[in-house]
Design a protein around this motif. Sequence first.
Motif, PDB file in Angstrom:
ATOM      1  N   ASP A  60       0.820  -1.221   0.000  1.00  0.00           N
ATOM      2  CA  ASP A  60       0.000   0.000   0.000  1.00  0.00           C
ATOM      3  C   ASP A  60       0.850   1.265   0.000  1.00  0.00           C
ATOM      4  OD1 ASP A  60       0.969  -0.165   2.580  1.00  0.00           O
ATOM      5  OD2 ASP A  60      -0.935   0.348   3.541  1.00  0.00           O
ATOM      6  N   THR A  61       2.167   1.110  -0.226  1.00  0.00           N
ATOM      7  CA  THR A  61       3.047   2.248  -0.510  1.00  0.00           C
ATOM      8  C   THR A  61       3.888   1.843  -1.713  1.00  0.00           C
ATOM      9  OG1 THR A  61       4.679   1.417   1.076  1.00  0.00           O
ATOM     10  CG2 THR A  61       3.138   3.088   1.865  1.00  0.00           C
ATOM     11  N   ALA A  62       3.357   2.083  -2.898  1.00  0.00           N
ATOM     12  CA  ALA A  62       3.968   1.516  -4.087  1.00  0.00           C
ATOM     13  C   ALA A  62       3.842   2.434  -5.290  1.00  0.00           C
ATOM     14  CB  ALA A  62       3.325   0.165  -4.414  1.00  0.00           C
ATOM     15  N   GLN A  63       4.787   2.278  -6.209  1.00  0.00           N
ATOM     16  CA  GLN A  63       4.710   2.894  -7.525  1.00  0.00           C
ATOM     17  C   GLN A  63       4.444   1.796  -8.539  1.00  0.00           C
ATOM     18  OE1 GLN A  63       7.876   5.568  -8.699  1.00  0.00           O
ATOM     19  NE2 GLN A  63       7.649   5.046 -10.859  1.00  0.00           N
ATOM     20  N   ILE A  64       3.378   1.971  -9.326  1.00  0.00           N
ATOM     21  CA  ILE A  64       3.022   1.012 -10.366  1.00  0.00           C
ATOM     22  C   ILE A  64       3.257   1.665 -11.714  1.00  0.00           C
ATOM     23  CG2 ILE A  64       1.129  -0.272 -11.421  1.00  0.00           C
ATOM     24  CD1 ILE A  64       0.831   0.545  -7.798  1.00  0.00           C
ATOM     25  N   ASP A  65       3.902   0.965 -12.633  1.00  0.00           N
ATOM     26  CA  ASP A  65       4.176   1.483 -13.975  1.00  0.00           C
ATOM     27  C   ASP A  65       3.721   0.474 -15.014  1.00  0.00           C
ATOM     28  OD1 ASP A  65       5.846   4.056 -13.609  1.00  0.00           O
ATOM     29  OD2 ASP A  65       6.855   2.623 -12.288  1.00  0.00           O
ATOM     30  N   LEU A  66       2.939   0.960 -15.981  1.00  0.00           N
ATOM     31  CA  LEU A  66       2.508   0.144 -17.114  1.00  0.00           C
ATOM     32  C   LEU A  66       2.925   0.827 -18.408  1.00  0.00           C
ATOM     33  CD1 LEU A  66       0.343  -0.766 -14.853  1.00  0.00           C
ATOM     34  CD2 LEU A  66      -1.060  -1.422 -16.798  1.00  0.00           C
ATOM     35  N   ARG A  67       3.490   0.051 -19.328  1.00  0.00           N
ATOM     36  CA  ARG A  67       3.782   0.554 -20.667  1.00  0.00           C
ATOM     37  C   ARG A  67       3.014  -0.288 -21.679  1.00  0.00           C
ATOM     38  NH1 ARG A  67       8.838  -0.080 -20.681  1.00  0.00           N
ATOM     39  NH2 ARG A  67       9.094  -1.781 -22.199  1.00  0.00           N
ATOM     40  N   ILE A  68       2.094   0.361 -22.384  1.00  0.00           N
ATOM     41  CA  ILE A  68       1.197  -0.331 -23.295  1.00  0.00           C
ATOM     42  C   ILE A  68       1.870  -0.520 -24.650  1.00  0.00           C
ATOM     43  CG2 ILE A  68      -1.107  -0.327 -24.316  1.00  0.00           C
ATOM     44  CD1 ILE A  68      -0.977  -0.402 -21.220  1.00  0.00           C
ATOM     45  N   SER A  69       1.722  -1.696 -25.239  1.00  0.00           N
ATOM     46  CA  SER A  69       2.321  -1.992 -26.533  1.00  0.00           C
ATOM     47  C   SER A  69       1.616  -1.228 -27.646  1.00  0.00           C
ATOM     48  CB  SER A  69       2.242  -3.496 -26.820  1.00  0.00           C
ATOM     49  OG  SER A  69       2.609  -3.777 -28.153  1.00  0.00           O
ATOM     50  N   GLU A  70       2.381  -0.799 -28.643  1.00  0.00           N
ATOM     51  CA  GLU A  70       1.781  -0.160 -29.810  1.00  0.00           C
ATOM     52  C   GLU A  70       0.869  -1.122 -30.565  1.00  0.00           C
ATOM     53  OE1 GLU A  70       4.828   1.474 -32.229  1.00  0.00           O
ATOM     54  OE2 GLU A  70       5.454   2.978 -30.747  1.00  0.00           O
ATOM     55  N   ALA A  71       1.092  -2.421 -30.371  1.00  0.00           N
ATOM     56  CA  ALA A  71       0.269  -3.428 -31.053  1.00  0.00           C
ATOM     57  C   ALA A  71      -1.033  -3.718 -30.321  1.00  0.00           C
ATOM     58  CB  ALA A  71       1.064  -4.722 -31.208  1.00  0.00           C
ATOM     59  N   SER A  72      -1.223  -3.126 -29.137  1.00  0.00           N
ATOM     60  CA  SER A  72      -2.419  -3.391 -28.359  1.00  0.00           C
ATOM     61  C   SER A  72      -3.651  -2.850 -29.071  1.00  0.00           C
ATOM     62  CB  SER A  72      -2.307  -2.761 -26.974  1.00  0.00           C
ATOM     63  OG  SER A  72      -3.428  -3.084 -26.191  1.00  0.00           O
ATOM     64  N   SER A  73      -4.753  -3.616 -29.040  1.00  0.00           N
ATOM     65  CA  SER A  73      -5.971  -3.202 -29.748  1.00  0.00           C
ATOM     66  C   SER A  73      -7.099  -2.812 -28.807  1.00  0.00           C
ATOM     67  CB  SER A  73      -6.451  -4.326 -30.676  1.00  0.00           C
ATOM     68  OG  SER A  73      -6.603  -5.537 -29.960  1.00  0.00           O
ATOM     69  N   SER A  74      -6.931  -3.004 -27.510  1.00  0.00           N
ATOM     70  CA  SER A  74      -8.001  -2.686 -26.563  1.00  0.00           C
ATOM     71  C   SER A  74      -8.112  -1.174 -26.371  1.00  0.00           C
ATOM     72  CB  SER A  74      -7.736  -3.349 -25.210  1.00  0.00           C
ATOM     73  OG  SER A  74      -8.785  -3.070 -24.313  1.00  0.00           O
ATOM     74  N   THR A  75      -9.325  -0.660 -26.481  1.00  0.00           N
ATOM     75  CA  THR A  75      -9.576   0.766 -26.239  1.00  0.00           C
ATOM     76  C   THR A  75     -10.254   0.992 -24.890  1.00  0.00           C
ATOM     77  OG1 THR A  75     -11.700   0.644 -27.402  1.00  0.00           O
ATOM     78  CG2 THR A  75      -9.765   1.270 -28.695  1.00  0.00           C
ATOM     79  N   LYS A  76     -10.649  -0.103 -24.229  1.00  0.00           N
ATOM     80  CA  LYS A  76     -11.237  -0.013 -22.899  1.00  0.00           C
ATOM     81  C   LYS A  76     -10.508  -0.989 -21.987  1.00  0.00           C
ATOM     82  CE  LYS A  76     -15.904   1.366 -24.330  1.00  0.00           C
ATOM     83  NZ  LYS A  76     -17.353   1.048 -24.243  1.00  0.00           N
ATOM     84  N   TRP A  77      -9.835  -0.445 -20.999  1.00  0.00           N
ATOM     85  CA  TRP A  77      -9.076  -1.285 -20.075  1.00  0.00           C
ATOM     86  C   TRP A  77      -8.877  -0.499 -18.791  1.00  0.00           C
ATOM     87  CZ3 TRP A  77      -4.211   0.509 -18.544  1.00  0.00           C
ATOM     88  CH2 TRP A  77      -3.679   1.550 -19.327  1.00  0.00           C
ATOM     89  N   GLY A  78      -8.192  -1.100 -17.845  1.00  0.00           N
ATOM     90  CA  GLY A  78      -7.983  -0.370 -16.600  1.00  0.00           C
ATOM     91  C   GLY A  78      -7.231  -1.170 -15.567  1.00  0.00           C
ATOM     92  N   VAL A  79      -7.148  -0.587 -14.374  1.00  0.00           N
ATOM     93  CA  VAL A  79      -6.484  -1.240 -13.255  1.00  0.00           C
ATOM     94  C   VAL A  79      -7.371  -1.117 -12.023  1.00  0.00           C
ATOM     95  CG1 VAL A  79      -4.153  -0.833 -14.136  1.00  0.00           C
ATOM     96  CG2 VAL A  79      -5.203   0.860 -12.630  1.00  0.00           C
ATOM     97  N   LYS A  80      -7.227  -2.071 -11.126  1.00  0.00           N
ATOM     98  CA  LYS A  80      -7.945  -2.068  -9.859  1.00  0.00           C
ATOM     99  C   LYS A  80      -6.944  -2.197  -8.721  1.00  0.00           C
ATOM    100  CE  LYS A  80     -12.060  -4.381 -11.762  1.00  0.00           C
ATOM    101  NZ  LYS A  80     -12.938  -5.576 -11.654  1.00  0.00           N
ATOM    102  N   PHE A  81      -7.146  -1.404  -7.678  1.00  0.00           N
ATOM    103  CA  PHE A  81      -6.376  -1.518  -6.446  1.00  0.00           C
ATOM    104  C   PHE A  81      -7.304  -2.163  -5.424  1.00  0.00           C
ATOM    105  CE2 PHE A  81      -5.161   2.287  -8.803  1.00  0.00           C
ATOM    106  CZ  PHE A  81      -3.842   1.983  -9.102  1.00  0.00           C
ATOM    107  N   VAL A  82      -6.960  -3.369  -4.978  1.00  0.00           N
ATOM    108  CA  VAL A  82      -7.854  -4.199  -4.175  1.00  0.00           C
ATOM    109  C   VAL A  82      -7.250  -4.388  -2.788  1.00  0.00           C
ATOM    110  CG1 VAL A  82      -9.120  -6.378  -4.074  1.00  0.00           C
ATOM    111  CG2 VAL A  82      -8.529  -5.385  -6.301  1.00  0.00           C
ATOM    112  N   THR A  83      -8.096  -4.264  -1.761  1.00  0.00           N
ATOM    113  CA  THR A  83      -7.619  -4.413  -0.389  1.00  0.00           C
ATOM    114  C   THR A  83      -7.831  -5.848   0.108  1.00  0.00           C
ATOM    115  OG1 THR A  83      -9.678  -3.923   0.805  1.00  0.00           O
ATOM    116  CG2 THR A  83      -8.401  -2.049  -0.006  1.00  0.00           C
ATOM    117  N   ASP A  84      -7.262  -6.124   1.279  1.00  0.00           N
ATOM    118  CA  ASP A  84      -7.430  -7.443   1.894  1.00  0.00           C
ATOM    119  C   ASP A  84      -8.841  -7.635   2.449  1.00  0.00           C
ATOM    120  OD1 ASP A  84      -7.237  -5.677   4.000  1.00  0.00           O
ATOM    121  OD2 ASP A  84      -5.438  -6.591   4.881  1.00  0.00           O
ATOM    122  N   GLN A  85      -9.680  -6.596   2.356  1.00  0.00           N
ATOM    123  CA  GLN A  85     -11.092  -6.734   2.685  1.00  0.00           C
ATOM    124  C   GLN A  85     -11.961  -6.635   1.427  1.00  0.00           C
ATOM    125  OE1 GLN A  85     -12.562  -4.567   6.081  1.00  0.00           O
ATOM    126  NE2 GLN A  85     -10.625  -4.729   7.192  1.00  0.00           N
TER     127      GLN A  85
END
Length: 474
Positions: free
Chosen positions: A346-371
């Motif tokens: 819960d103290t973190a840096q997250i980095d994503l680099r999307i490929s130029e070949a990616s075709s998805s226009t709807k996507w995302g990330v979720k931050f989920v707790t232990d509850q």
Amino acid sequence: MLYQEKHRPQLHFTPKENWINDPNGLVYYEGEYHLFYQRNPHSNDHADMHWGHATSTDLYHWEEHGIALAPDELGTIFSGSAVVDKNNTSGLFESASGGLVAIFTHDGESQQQSIAYSEDKGRTWIKYEGNPVIPNTKIKDFRDPKVSWHEDSKKWVMALACGDHIQFYNSPNLIDWTYLSSFGKEYPSHIGVWECPDLLYLPVEGSSKKEWVLIVSINADGPNGGSAVYYFTGSFDGKVFHPNEKPEDALKWADAGKDFYAAVSWDNTEDTYWIGWMSNWQYAGVMPVSPWRSAMSLARKISLYEKDGNLLLKQTPVIADNRKEAASYQDVTIQPDTAESYAISDTAQIDLRISEASSSTKWGVKFVTDQEEVFQLAIDTQENTYTFYRTEGMIDFSEEFPEEIKGTLNGLDVQNLTAIVDRSSVELFLNNGLTVSTNLIYPQGTVTQLEVFAVNDVLQIDNVSWTQLKSIWN
């Protein structure tokens, strides 16, 4: 342990106890970055304003000091700025090499501008005996002076918030001020009061150009409600600001999240850095934290980026070499309506680099707790929008807190994402900081998991990584 309470930020500055809001007096001097700020040293609400004080050598680790400026017969101490008067233009210093001068608002029967000076690196301050240096002009909201040296005119220039517009003044000595011009009455967004201006001269990346940027904070008319910061680009001739944007143009929001306000820059730095108050006046006084109340955002390096003739603000978070643990995964493929999960802290840096070949226009990330609480970022490049869902966790302390927080992608496909998670906040930087969204969260549990998902097509990721960051208080 001190600084270890449940929702206490571990990567952001907070005071040991009691209330803070706007950053003030940001200045770099003799190896130290000074962070002054609005401070109530006696309780957890906005009252009895002083200037608190902290210093840093890296804009990341902070040492809290005592009160810098306290109320007097002219009133309490509202927001303002500080400069290095290196040539002693004010004549206030015994040494020809000068020192620090703070310019601030006295809030008493009316709001007036005053100054103080320090000869010991900001530890103690002497208020100018001739205060105020700019008496009130019968404007109700007349505050937040931001001062910088204008090299072409060889004078100090002040941007001052005046209710529904910004006024500019100049001075040869920080004491005698002359009104120059006004800006903004013809522009929209006057539901709330204009506050905390800043006038910046920023480089345009990939070129030798620099452009002027006028920063305005507004309380009550943000893109997601309440407080927010927007900006104009243009030119400044030492007297008048000439904007590129027309009154009918859409406002440019520096950070479309709910919790980035009153941001101003450091004086006397080679690159330009700024920091904001990480809260919103809709619920600042009732946030479920104690014994402190409110935090600052991460400091950010800022510049400009030109896209199709339009100048966009770019922000890069400042994080010292503070890694504790890291993991990295290459060439990740995520099928529609599925997700990949990663264990994070819960103290973190997250980095994503999307490929130029990616075709998805709807996507995302979720931050989920232990509850099993979920805080979700959903990206829709076809609609040019993102949405951050802050509808779980502790939300019942204010009806304005639970929300689906929306913003624009500025017409860009999302090529990368950086997220800084810190116990009770998520700062999102899309496309290297061309889109930024800062939002508080108050989970009952602890964030332990990152999920990356795709909705309508295959999401191809060149790299996904996370870094656990050590507490700045250790």
